[in-house]
Design a protein around this motif. Structure first.
Motif, mmCIF file in Angstrom:
data_model
loop_
_atom_site.group_PDB
_atom_site.id
_atom_site.type_symbol
_atom_site.label_atom_id
_atom_site.label_comp_id
_atom_site.label_asym_id
_atom_site.label_seq_id
_atom_site.Cartn_x
_atom_site.Cartn_y
_atom_site.Cartn_z
ATOM 1 N N TYR A 21 0.854 -1.181 0.000
ATOM 2 C CA TYR A 21 0.000 0.000 0.000
ATOM 3 C C TYR A 21 0.891 1.231 0.000
ATOM 4 O O TYR A 21 1.724 1.413 0.886
ATOM 5 N N LEU A 22 0.721 2.050 -1.009
ATOM 6 C CA LEU A 22 1.503 3.277 -1.155
ATOM 7 C C LEU A 22 0.654 4.455 -0.709
ATOM 8 O O LEU A 22 -0.398 4.726 -1.291
ATOM 9 N N TYR A 23 1.102 5.110 0.348
ATOM 10 C CA TYR A 23 0.400 6.303 0.815
ATOM 11 C C TYR A 23 0.735 7.477 -0.094
ATOM 12 O O TYR A 23 1.612 7.401 -0.955
ATOM 13 N N SER A 24 0.047 8.568 0.104
ATOM 14 C CA SER A 24 0.277 9.752 -0.718
ATOM 15 C C SER A 24 1.740 10.166 -0.684
ATOM 16 O O SER A 24 2.425 10.016 0.318
ATOM 17 N N THR A 25 2.176 10.695 -1.780
ATOM 18 C CA THR A 25 3.535 11.196 -1.894
ATOM 19 C C THR A 25 3.467 12.698 -2.152
ATOM 20 O O THR A 25 2.490 13.203 -2.702
ATOM 21 N N VAL A 26 4.504 13.385 -1.761
ATOM 22 C CA VAL A 26 4.573 14.837 -1.954
ATOM 23 C C VAL A 26 5.930 15.159 -2.565
ATOM 24 O O VAL A 26 6.959 14.651 -2.098
ATOM 25 N N THR A 27 5.918 15.960 -3.592
ATOM 26 C CA THR A 27 7.175 16.352 -4.226
ATOM 27 C C THR A 27 7.211 17.873 -4.386
ATOM 28 O O THR A 27 6.177 18.543 -4.369
ATOM 29 N N ASP A 28 8.384 18.395 -4.575
ATOM 30 C CA ASP A 28 8.586 19.825 -4.761
ATOM 31 C C ASP A 28 8.165 20.194 -6.186
ATOM 32 O O ASP A 28 8.694 19.636 -7.156
ATOM 33 N N PRO A 29 7.228 21.124 -6.334
ATOM 34 C CA PRO A 29 6.795 21.519 -7.680
ATOM 35 C C PRO A 29 7.927 22.015 -8.574
ATOM 36 O O PRO A 29 7.825 21.958 -9.798
ATOM 37 N N HIS A 31 10.512 20.582 -9.216
ATOM 38 C CA HIS A 31 11.080 19.426 -9.915
ATOM 39 C C HIS A 31 10.039 18.672 -10.743
ATOM 40 O O HIS A 31 10.282 17.545 -11.181
ATOM 41 N N ARG A 32 8.894 19.281 -10.952
ATOM 42 C CA ARG A 32 7.778 18.646 -11.662
ATOM 43 C C ARG A 32 8.191 18.063 -13.014
ATOM 44 O O ARG A 32 7.778 16.971 -13.384
ATOM 45 N N ALA A 33 9.016 18.759 -13.749
ATOM 46 C CA ALA A 33 9.396 18.304 -15.095
ATOM 47 C C ALA A 33 10.111 16.953 -15.070
ATOM 48 O O ALA A 33 10.041 16.194 -16.040
ATOM 49 N N LYS A 34 10.776 16.646 -13.968
ATOM 50 C CA LYS A 34 11.499 15.372 -13.862
ATOM 51 C C LYS A 34 10.599 14.228 -13.390
ATOM 52 O O LYS A 34 11.043 13.081 -13.366
ATOM 53 N N LYS A 35 9.369 14.550 -13.013
ATOM 54 C CA LYS A 35 8.354 13.581 -12.610
ATOM 55 C C LYS A 35 8.751 12.673 -11.448
ATOM 56 O O LYS A 35 8.653 11.458 -11.518
ATOM 57 N N PRO A 36 9.198 13.258 -10.336
ATOM 58 C CA PRO A 36 9.584 12.409 -9.208
ATOM 59 C C PRO A 36 8.429 11.598 -8.623
ATOM 60 O O PRO A 36 8.630 10.468 -8.168
ATOM 61 N N GLY A 37 7.211 12.129 -8.638
ATOM 62 C CA GLY A 37 6.062 11.376 -8.130
ATOM 63 C C GLY A 37 5.788 10.138 -8.959
ATOM 64 O O GLY A 37 5.467 9.069 -8.418
ATOM 65 N N THR A 38 5.935 10.265 -10.270
ATOM 66 C CA THR A 38 5.759 9.115 -11.152
ATOM 67 C C THR A 38 6.820 8.069 -10.875
ATOM 68 O O THR A 38 6.533 6.869 -10.794
ATOM 69 N N VAL A 39 8.059 8.514 -10.672
ATOM 70 C CA VAL A 39 9.141 7.570 -10.380
ATOM 71 C C VAL A 39 8.864 6.834 -9.073
ATOM 72 O O VAL A 39 9.064 5.622 -8.983
ATOM 73 N N MET A 40 8.355 7.550 -8.070
ATOM 74 C CA MET A 40 8.029 6.886 -6.798
ATOM 75 C C MET A 40 6.937 5.830 -6.994
ATOM 76 O O MET A 40 7.024 4.727 -6.448
ATOM 77 N N GLY A 41 5.913 6.170 -7.746
ATOM 78 C CA GLY A 41 4.841 5.214 -8.003
ATOM 79 C C GLY A 41 5.346 3.990 -8.746
ATOM 80 O O GLY A 41 5.007 2.847 -8.404
ATOM 81 N N LEU A 42 6.176 4.201 -9.757
ATOM 82 C CA LEU A 42 6.716 3.072 -10.524
ATOM 83 C C LEU A 42 7.689 2.247 -9.698
ATOM 84 O O LEU A 42 7.748 1.021 -9.828
ATOM 85 N N TRP A 43 8.442 2.912 -8.817
ATOM 86 C CA TRP A 43 9.328 2.182 -7.905
ATOM 87 C C TRP A 43 8.509 1.232 -7.043
ATOM 88 O O TRP A 43 8.889 0.082 -6.825
ATOM 89 N N ALA A 64 -8.323 15.183 -8.849
ATOM 90 C CA ALA A 64 -7.139 15.505 -9.659
ATOM 91 C C ALA A 64 -6.021 14.503 -9.403
ATOM 92 O O ALA A 64 -5.268 14.152 -10.320
ATOM 93 N N LEU A 65 -5.897 14.009 -8.166
ATOM 94 C CA LEU A 65 -4.892 12.984 -7.876
ATOM 95 C C LEU A 65 -5.265 11.643 -8.490
ATOM 96 O O LEU A 65 -4.389 10.872 -8.873
ATOM 97 N N VAL A 66 -6.553 11.375 -8.586
ATOM 98 C CA VAL A 66 -6.989 10.157 -9.291
ATOM 99 C C VAL A 66 -6.484 10.220 -10.725
ATOM 100 O O VAL A 66 -5.867 9.268 -11.223
ATOM 101 N N ARG A 67 -6.716 11.328 -11.384
ATOM 102 C CA ARG A 67 -6.275 11.474 -12.784
ATOM 103 C C ARG A 67 -4.753 11.359 -12.888
ATOM 104 O O ARG A 67 -4.234 10.714 -13.801
ATOM 105 N N TYR A 68 -4.035 11.957 -11.959
ATOM 106 C CA TYR A 68 -2.577 11.877 -11.963
ATOM 107 C C TYR A 68 -2.114 10.434 -11.762
ATOM 108 O O TYR A 68 -1.256 9.935 -12.483
ATOM 109 N N ASN A 69 -2.684 9.742 -10.781
ATOM 110 C CA ASN A 69 -2.307 8.349 -10.533
ATOM 111 C C ASN A 69 -2.666 7.447 -11.711
ATOM 112 O O ASN A 69 -1.970 6.461 -11.975
#
Length: 107
Positions: A21-29, A31-43, A64-69
């Protein structure tokens, strides 16, 4: 990330399946272009597969987070009331992510 799915909102059959179970993640906007949240989800998806889990599940509180996920391959499974708001429960089958190392290097 934890090895147990919170019991509320999921069916007993779902809870019997192996999952992380992956809880919510928070990243610094900044760095948005590098997609750190996506990398965390894929990890999380890759790690679950390496550990023999069938699923990665997660929850979020905003459409909006549903759409992002969903851009990370997660699907909306349940919408449940929780205290004073709705929680959107999502899941993705665990699988190895071939380019995960490259994604980490890009960060």
């Amino acid at each position: 990330m934890q090895e147990q799915t919170p019991p509320w909102g999921w069916t007993q059959d779902e809870l019997n399946e192996s999952a992380h179970y992956l809880y919510s993640t928070v990243t610094d906007p900044a760095h948005r272009a590098k997609k750190p949240g996506t990398v965390m989800g894929l990890w999380a998806v890759d790690r679950a597969a390496r550990e023999g889990k069938a699923w990665v599940r997660r929850g979020c509180n905003f459409p909006a987070l549903v759409r992002y996920n969903e851009t990370q391959g997660f699907s909306l499974v349940h919408e449940v009331p929780r205290t004073s708001n709705r929680v959107y429960l999502m899941a993705r089958r665990a699988e190895r992510i071939a380019d995960l190392e490259e994604r980490f290097q890009a960060l």
